[in-house]
Design a protein around this motif. Sequence first.
Motif, PDB file in Angstrom:
ATOM      1  N   UNK A 172      24.091  35.856  22.244  1.00 24.91           N
ATOM      2  CA  UNK A 172      24.284  34.952  23.378  1.00 24.91           C
ATOM      3  C   UNK A 172      25.609  34.226  23.285  1.00 24.91           C
ATOM      4  N   UNK A 173      26.040  33.927  22.059  1.00 25.29           N
ATOM      5  CA  UNK A 173      27.322  33.243  21.839  1.00 25.29           C
ATOM      6  C   UNK A 173      28.218  34.136  20.997  1.00 25.29           C
ATOM      7  N   UNK A 174      29.442  34.376  21.451  1.00 23.88           N
ATOM      8  CA  UNK A 174      30.406  35.211  20.736  1.00 23.88           C
ATOM      9  C   UNK A 174      31.771  34.530  20.739  1.00 23.88           C
ATOM     10  N   UNK A 175      32.724  35.164  20.085  1.00 22.85           N
ATOM     11  CA  UNK A 175      34.136  34.749  20.118  1.00 22.85           C
ATOM     12  C   UNK A 175      34.269  33.278  19.729  1.00 22.85           C
ATOM     13  N   UNK A 176      33.780  32.947  18.549  1.00 25.13           N
ATOM     14  CA  UNK A 176      33.863  31.563  18.093  1.00 25.13           C
ATOM     15  C   UNK A 176      35.310  31.118  17.915  1.00 25.13           C
ATOM     16  N   UNK A 177      35.580  29.862  18.273  1.00 18.37           N
ATOM     17  CA  UNK A 177      36.891  29.269  18.065  1.00 18.37           C
ATOM     18  C   UNK A 177      36.720  27.805  17.651  1.00 18.37           C
ATOM     19  N   UNK A 178      37.695  27.293  16.912  1.00 20.15           N
ATOM     20  CA  UNK A 178      37.752  25.881  16.554  1.00 20.15           C
ATOM     21  C   UNK A 178      39.081  25.346  17.065  1.00 20.15           C
ATOM     22  N   UNK A 179      39.026  24.271  17.830  1.00 18.36           N
ATOM     23  CA  UNK A 179      40.253  23.678  18.357  1.00 18.36           C
ATOM     24  C   UNK A 179      41.042  23.043  17.210  1.00 18.36           C
ATOM     25  N   UNK A 180      42.244  23.528  16.972  1.00 21.39           N
ATOM     26  CA  UNK A 180      43.083  23.025  15.889  1.00 21.39           C
ATOM     27  C   UNK A 180      43.962  21.869  16.335  1.00 21.39           C
ATOM     28  N   UNK A 181      44.010  21.649  17.642  1.00 21.41           N
ATOM     29  CA  UNK A 181      44.725  20.506  18.228  1.00 21.41           C
ATOM     30  C   UNK A 181      44.044  20.186  19.546  1.00 21.41           C
ATOM     31  N   UNK A 182      44.352  19.039  20.129  1.00 23.66           N
ATOM     32  CA  UNK A 182      43.831  18.735  21.453  1.00 23.66           C
ATOM     33  C   UNK A 182      44.282  19.837  22.412  1.00 23.66           C
ATOM     34  N   UNK A 183      43.354  20.238  23.301  1.00 24.64           N
ATOM     35  CA  UNK A 183      43.656  21.371  24.175  1.00 24.64           C
ATOM     36  C   UNK A 183      43.068  21.117  25.561  1.00 24.64           C
ATOM     37  N   UNK A 184      43.848  21.459  26.587  1.00 29.49           N
ATOM     38  CA  UNK A 184      43.361  21.365  27.962  1.00 29.49           C
ATOM     39  C   UNK A 184      43.339  22.758  28.575  1.00 29.49           C
ATOM     40  N   UNK A 185      42.196  23.145  29.111  1.00 25.13           N
ATOM     41  CA  UNK A 185      42.086  24.419  29.812  1.00 25.13           C
ATOM     42  C   UNK A 185      42.801  24.317  31.159  1.00 25.13           C
ATOM     43  N   UNK A 186      42.986  25.460  31.788  1.00 27.61           N
ATOM     44  CA  UNK A 186      43.749  25.516  33.041  1.00 27.61           C
ATOM     45  C   UNK A 186      43.079  24.765  34.179  1.00 27.61           C
ATOM     46  N   UNK A 187      41.765  24.521  34.086  1.00 34.23           N
ATOM     47  CA  UNK A 187      41.079  23.740  35.121  1.00 34.23           C
ATOM     48  C   UNK A 187      41.100  22.253  34.818  1.00 34.23           C
ATOM     49  N   UNK A 188      41.795  21.860  33.745  1.00 38.22           N
ATOM     50  CA  UNK A 188      41.901  20.457  33.379  1.00 38.22           C
ATOM     51  C   UNK A 188      40.883  19.991  32.362  1.00 38.22           C
ATOM     52  N   UNK A 189      39.912  20.827  32.003  1.00 36.38           N
ATOM     53  CA  UNK A 189      38.910  20.451  31.014  1.00 36.38           C
ATOM     54  C   UNK A 189      39.577  20.203  29.665  1.00 36.38           C
ATOM     55  N   UNK A 190      39.303  19.044  29.104  1.00 39.63           N
ATOM     56  CA  UNK A 190      39.925  18.646  27.830  1.00 39.63           C
ATOM     57  C   UNK A 190      38.925  18.784  26.687  1.00 39.63           C
ATOM     58  N   UNK A 191      39.383  19.392  25.597  1.00 39.67           N
ATOM     59  CA  UNK A 191      38.590  19.387  24.367  1.00 39.67           C
ATOM     60  C   UNK A 191      39.467  18.856  23.231  1.00 39.67           C
ATOM     61  N   UNK A 192      38.926  17.937  22.454  1.00 40.33           N
ATOM     62  CA  UNK A 192      39.730  17.360  21.376  1.00 40.33           C
ATOM     63  C   UNK A 192      39.779  18.248  20.141  1.00 40.33           C
ATOM     64  N   UNK A 193      40.746  17.979  19.308  1.00 41.11           N
ATOM     65  CA  UNK A 193      40.862  18.679  18.032  1.00 41.11           C
ATOM     66  C   UNK A 193      39.534  18.606  17.268  1.00 41.11           C
ATOM     67  N   UNK A 194      39.161  19.728  16.659  1.00 41.18           N
ATOM     68  CA  UNK A 194      37.923  19.771  15.874  1.00 41.18           C
ATOM     69  C   UNK A 194      36.714  20.250  16.641  1.00 41.18           C
ATOM     70  N   UNK A 195      36.870  20.531  17.938  1.00 34.89           N
ATOM     71  CA  UNK A 195      35.746  20.989  18.747  1.00 34.89           C
ATOM     72  C   UNK A 195      35.468  22.474  18.497  1.00 34.89           C
ATOM     73  N   UNK A 196      34.199  22.797  18.257  1.00 32.83           N
ATOM     74  CA  UNK A 196      33.781  24.191  18.148  1.00 32.83           C
ATOM     75  C   UNK A 196      33.389  24.702  19.528  1.00 32.83           C
ATOM     76  N   UNK A 197      33.827  25.887  19.870  1.00 31.28           N
ATOM     77  CA  UNK A 197      33.393  26.453  21.140  1.00 31.28           C
ATOM     78  C   UNK A 197      33.256  27.962  21.021  1.00 31.28           C
ATOM     79  N   UNK A 198      32.464  28.514  21.915  1.00 27.75           N
ATOM     80  CA  UNK A 198      32.133  29.937  21.904  1.00 27.75           C
ATOM     81  C   UNK A 198      32.234  30.466  23.325  1.00 27.75           C
TER      82      UNK A 198
END
Length: 496
Positions: free
Chosen positions: A359-385
């Motif tokens: 159900x969850x693939x392509x794990x990533x860890x944000x190594x710095x603050x990051x904003x997606x192209x739609x403006x969604x912000x995730x801070x450094x240290x966030x895990x996402x899949x």
Amino acid sequence: MLLADHLPNAVYSAALGLVFSCYAAAYMRRRNSPLDKIPTVGPSGMFTSYIGAITLSGRRIIQEGYEKYPIFKFPTFFSWTVVVAGPELLEDIRGASDQQMSFLAALDEAVQFDYTISPRLKADDCHIKVVRGVMTRNIDARFPDVLEEINKTLEGLSFGADKDWVHLPAYLSAVQIVSRFSARFFVGSELSSNLKYTEIMEQYASHVVDDGVVLSMLPKWLRPLVSRLQFDTEGKIREIEGYLRPILADRLEKGIESADADSNDMITWLWNAAPEAQRTLHDIAIRMIWLNIAAIRTTSSLLTHVLFNLATYGSYIEPLREEISTIVEAEGWNKASIEKMRKLDSFVKESQRVHGSDAAMVERLAMSDFSFSDGTFIPKGTSFVVAGRAINYNERSYPNPQEFQGFRFADKDPSKWQMTSLNLEYMAFGIGRRACPGRFFAITALKTAVARILFDYDIKLTDEADERPEDIWFQGIFVEPNTKAKVSLKKRTLVK
């Protein structure tokens, strides 16, 4: 492996209390998370989120989120997990640098390499560069060795199949096939036929994935103690070093920089690619362990799914055999001929899509603050899949997605739909710079094993099974084939 299996009751109770306290503190931090603006799917209360994290609702939560949002989050034990689903945001992941989001850091968080293997594994990623480069370039040259090892392994597993059906535990047989052809490719015939060596690597593959998950759920201060109770990591590494030592010593004495046909393998490739500080027996051993883990676990699972599907959907067998026989008669057994088997490639890919999609693939860890192209912000240290299974079951890309269609991809453009190709409509080997670099070897060898099975054997479900063995789900997110079910093989009598 359960923590309770290793600790006395009093210690276990104390540890459990501490873990719960940490969970409560983490829950309070979650309430004030900078991820608040991202929609939440699933229960998010202190106790309901804990229940949601340990029940079999994970894939339903992710599917629900996929149908509603391009990006969302759901609670896990100590944090939020962010799930990316929208195609534009997937493009953002594909284009991101390692300094922005890291697969390796996310993998380390999940399986705790510092404790399950060695912190030195992170000193340099030369082993990944080797897989991308010299290893992949040598698949063709080393193909005869892999083919020979597959044939030898199948002969051993199917002893007696020339007289009657033999009943094989599908998963354990797949693990043995994969561990042996991987060992043959990595370290040569001496160790690939050494059952103790391949057994250690098989054990290690299970240890890192299963015990790493346990460690990732514990407070950092408790991990060293529990890791020592789980698995004799240092002892197993010393055993691997013992097997590799005479081979490496012989190579160094002869001059390892210029490999001949007998030394054109992972030992030589790793040594020559490593920085001077990592040119040690220990570093070669831990990198060899990492590579075997990557090779064995996922490839064995996929091979098991393929075996179950061949045994269940027998109408595909003759068309597959016809394709294999026609190509082999014209070109022989080699990497190029395996690549031309489009029906076989499709059958393997559809087996992965239907049965092997987490159900969850392509794990990533944000190594710095990051904003997606739609403006969604995730801070450094966030895990996402990425919502892998939901994407692999999208009806717009896959009509009747729940139905197994073995030749679904056979007539599609191979540059987009061949098993090793990457696109944003199919999640299996990842996306972007960190897509699985070993997929070319793994899929070539796996398809060769399947082709040899079809060429030489009849296959069916065992007599007591009347339908395909059910897949097994962990936390409702990660899927594995049934590890106890069997398939039956019998030697074919009319092989050209």
